[in-house]
Motif scaffolding. Structure first.
Motif, short mmCIF file in Angstrom:
data_model
loop_
_atom_site.label_atom_id
_atom_site.label_comp_id
_atom_site.label_asym_id
_atom_site.label_seq_id
_atom_site.Cartn_x
_atom_site.Cartn_y
_atom_site.Cartn_z
N ASP A 28 10.07 2.24 6.89
CA ASP A 28 10.82 1.40 5.82
C ASP A 28 9.96 1.24 4.62
OD1 ASP A 28 12.96 1.11 7.65
OD2 ASP A 28 12.11 -0.53 8.48
N HIS A 29 8.62 1.15 4.89
CA HIS A 29 7.38 0.75 3.89
C HIS A 29 7.52 2.15 2.96
CE1 HIS A 29 5.05 -2.21 6.38
NE2 HIS A 29 6.20 -2.68 5.73
N VAL A 30 7.49 3.36 3.52
CA VAL A 30 7.56 4.70 2.70
C VAL A 30 8.64 4.48 1.81
CG1 VAL A 30 7.45 7.12 2.82
CG2 VAL A 30 6.03 5.89 4.05
N VAL A 31 9.81 4.49 2.44
CA VAL A 31 11.13 4.24 1.54
C VAL A 31 11.18 3.37 0.68
CG1 VAL A 31 13.61 3.65 1.69
CG2 VAL A 31 12.83 5.11 3.54
N GLU A 32 10.52 2.06 0.80
CA GLU A 32 10.27 1.26 -0.50
C GLU A 32 9.49 1.67 -1.33
OE1 GLU A 32 8.85 -3.44 -1.03
OE2 GLU A 32 8.87 -2.63 0.82
N LEU A 33 8.48 2.37 -1.06
CA LEU A 33 7.36 2.74 -2.03
C LEU A 33 8.24 3.76 -2.89
CD1 LEU A 33 4.37 3.20 -2.68
CD2 LEU A 33 4.38 5.31 -1.00
N LEU A 34 8.83 4.83 -2.25
CA LEU A 34 9.39 6.08 -3.19
C LEU A 34 10.45 5.40 -3.90
CD1 LEU A 34 8.87 8.95 -0.27
CD2 LEU A 34 7.71 8.49 -2.25
N LYS A 35 11.24 4.72 -3.44
CA LYS A 35 12.53 4.09 -3.98
C LYS A 35 12.07 3.21 -5.30
CE LYS A 35 17.10 2.55 -2.89
NZ LYS A 35 17.92 1.89 -1.82
N THR A 36 11.41 2.05 -4.79
CA THR A 36 10.97 1.26 -5.98
C THR A 36 9.82 1.42 -6.75
OG1 THR A 36 9.80 0.01 -4.44
CG2 THR A 36 11.94 -0.47 -4.26
N LYS A 37 8.99 2.59 -6.35
CA LYS A 37 7.91 2.89 -7.09
C LYS A 37 6.91 1.69 -6.99
CE LYS A 37 9.75 6.68 -8.46
NZ LYS A 37 11.33 6.53 -7.89
N ARG A 38 6.91 0.97 -5.85
CA ARG A 38 5.93 -0.26 -5.82
C ARG A 38 5.17 -0.06 -4.63
NH1 ARG A 38 8.90 -5.54 -6.12
NH2 ARG A 38 7.11 -6.29 -7.55
N ALA A 39 4.04 -0.54 -4.60
CA ALA A 39 3.18 -0.42 -3.54
C ALA A 39 2.77 -1.94 -2.94
CB ALA A 39 2.00 0.51 -3.74
N PHE A 40 2.63 -2.17 -1.77
CA PHE A 40 2.12 -3.54 -1.14
C PHE A 40 0.75 -3.52 -1.26
CE2 PHE A 40 0.87 -6.45 2.19
CZ PHE A 40 1.64 -7.28 2.03
N CYS A 41 0.28 -4.87 -1.87
CA CYS A 41 -1.08 -5.40 -1.81
C CYS A 41 -1.62 -5.98 -0.79
CB CYS A 41 -1.32 -5.81 -3.37
SG CYS A 41 -0.77 -4.88 -4.66
N SER A 42 -2.71 -6.34 -0.56
CA SER A 42 -3.39 -7.21 0.60
C SER A 42 -3.80 -8.23 0.14
CB SER A 42 -4.66 -6.43 1.37
OG SER A 42 -4.28 -5.23 1.72
N ASN A 43 -3.65 -9.33 1.09
CA ASN A 43 -4.01 -10.61 1.07
C ASN A 43 -5.44 -10.64 1.61
OD1 ASN A 43 -4.70 -13.46 1.88
ND2 ASN A 43 -2.56 -13.98 1.21
N ILE A 44 -6.61 -11.09 1.05
CA ILE A 44 -7.83 -11.23 1.52
C ILE A 44 -8.21 -11.84 2.70
CG2 ILE A 44 -8.69 -10.86 -0.89
CD1 ILE A 44 -9.67 -13.76 -0.59
N SER A 45 -7.30 -12.72 3.08
CA SER A 45 -7.29 -13.31 4.60
C SER A 45 -7.03 -12.48 5.55
CB SER A 45 -6.51 -14.56 4.70
OG SER A 45 -5.16 -14.08 4.49
N ASN A 46 -6.71 -11.46 5.18
CA ASN A 46 -6.35 -10.36 6.11
C ASN A 46 -7.34 -9.14 6.39
OD1 ASN A 46 -3.86 -11.45 7.14
ND2 ASN A 46 -2.72 -10.37 5.45
N PHE A 47 -8.37 -9.26 5.64
CA PHE A 47 -9.36 -8.20 5.63
C PHE A 47 -10.25 -8.23 6.99
CE2 PHE A 47 -10.00 -7.61 0.76
CZ PHE A 47 -8.68 -7.05 0.55
N ASN A 48 -10.93 -7.18 7.38
CA ASN A 48 -11.58 -6.93 8.68
C ASN A 48 -12.92 -7.38 8.54
OD1 ASN A 48 -12.18 -4.92 7.08
ND2 ASN A 48 -11.69 -3.37 8.72
N ASP A 49 -13.34 -7.75 7.45
CA ASP A 49 -14.85 -8.08 7.08
C ASP A 49 -14.87 -9.76 6.98
OD1 ASP A 49 -17.38 -8.78 6.37
OD2 ASP A 49 -17.32 -7.48 4.43
N PRO A 50 -15.27 -10.38 7.83
CA PRO A 50 -15.48 -11.96 7.62
C PRO A 50 -16.22 -12.51 6.29
CG PRO A 50 -16.76 -11.41 9.41
CD PRO A 50 -16.04 -10.11 8.91
N TRP A 51 -16.99 -11.82 5.79
CA TRP A 51 -17.71 -12.21 4.71
C TRP A 51 -17.11 -11.60 3.23
CZ3 TRP A 51 -20.32 -10.78 9.09
CH2 TRP A 51 -21.17 -11.58 9.47
N ASP A 52 -16.11 -10.90 3.41
CA ASP A 52 -15.46 -10.28 2.38
C ASP A 52 -14.80 -11.41 1.35
OD1 ASP A 52 -14.19 -8.53 0.49
OD2 ASP A 52 -13.44 -7.25 2.08
N CYS A 53 -15.09 -11.36 0.17
CA CYS A 53 -14.52 -12.45 -0.86
C CYS A 53 -15.11 -13.75 -0.73
CB CYS A 53 -13.18 -12.39 -0.92
SG CYS A 53 -12.44 -10.77 -1.44
#
Length: 282
Positions: A28-53
């Motif tokens: 579903d994500h790949v279809v959305e990417l190719l069809k809409t030419k848009r890519a999902f961006c991350s929220n920093i609260s989901n990063f795996n480094d607890p010191w990040d940002c």
């Protein structure tokens, strides 16, 4: 290390020609990417480094304490972060370093929360052959990697290069220089294998205390991809062959210019190789 001695760079300055984004495979994500030419961006609260940002303010001597107090006095009024400093506390803050640290810690936490709410990041790397990156971010080599061309006139040229170092980097409170941005591009040296570049994106224009460089505004947590920037979708060495065939079908329907490539495990070396994907070769 003195923050002013750190060199801030980006993909264009470094002469990077290609950047990659690792991710798990979701049709579903790949279809959305190719069809809409848009890519999902991350929220920093989901990063795996607890010191990040995250940030910490330098308050360890009389000089840095004085600068912090003066900075707080400069914002002794309501702000979007909800901070209000009574001018009568000026002398108390200067004499009570622990109280000052408590207040600046609150500011740091609010600044982080501000970024969680209004900022998004798209993570990239110039290395498509990283065994660890495929393992950590692409579903143990069963995911995919998006290949982007970096050109002077597209957004990927502005991706900031991450800086890696052993010691945590405190910054000056309310600095208006690029040093105020360093907590967002400095990480511990143990992460250096990622060779990361970051696009910084915004979903709103808050009057934040900490200045970000100019960055693209996005909606729905997605970045609009420039024309012809996505050059390939790379399959992991364990990505099922059927997934590659399905991706080829989706590309043919929505973005025919994109190629499909595949990683292969070298037979007798700890190395990955990349080749074009041939659906008939399996």
């Amino acid at each position: 290390m003195d923050p002013n001695q750190l060199k801030v760079s980006n993909a264009h300055i470094d002469g990077v020609a290609t950047l990659y984004h690792y991710q798990r495979y979701d049709e579903d994500h790949v279809v959305e990417l190719l069809k809409t030419k848009r890519a999902f961006c991350s929220n920093i609260s989901n990063f795996n480094d607890p010191w990040d940002c995250t940030m910490s303010f330098k308050i360890d001597d009389d000089q840095s304490t004085s600068r912090a107090v003066n900075a707080l006095k400069a914002v002794a009024k309501p702000t979007p972060l909800g901070l209000h400093i009574d001018m009568a506390m000026d002398e108390a803050l200067g004499n009570d370093r622990e109280l000052l640290k408590t207040i600046t810690t609150m500011i740091a936490e609010n600044a982080y929360n501000d970024s969680v709410e209004w900022r998004r990041i798209y993570c990239l790397t110039p290395d498509v052959k990283s065994t660890l990156m495929w393992s950590h971010y692409a579903e143990n080599h069963k995911g995919i990697c998006l290949e982007f061309a970096v050109k002077p006139d597209n957004v990927f040229a502005t991706a900031f290069k991450m800086i890696y170092q052993e010691e945590y980097l405190p910054v000056e409170l309310l600095s208006t220089s690029e040093t105020a941005f360093l907590p967002f591009i400095v990480k511990a040296s143990c992460w250096s294998y990622e060779e990361e570049y970051r696009l910084f994106l915004r979903i709103h224009d808050p009057e934040a205390l900490f200045h970000f460089p100019e960055c693209m505004r996005i909606t729905d947590n997605r970045i609009d991809l420039p024309s012809n920037c996505l050059t390939s979708i790379v399959l992991g060495c364990r990505t099922p062959w059927e997934t590659g065939i399905r991706i080829q079908q989706l590309i043919a329907e929505y973005w025919p210019e994109v190629r499909v490539k595949k990683m292969f495990r070298h037979r007798d070396r700890y190395e990955l190789e990349i080749h074009g994907f041939d659906a008939t070769a399996h």
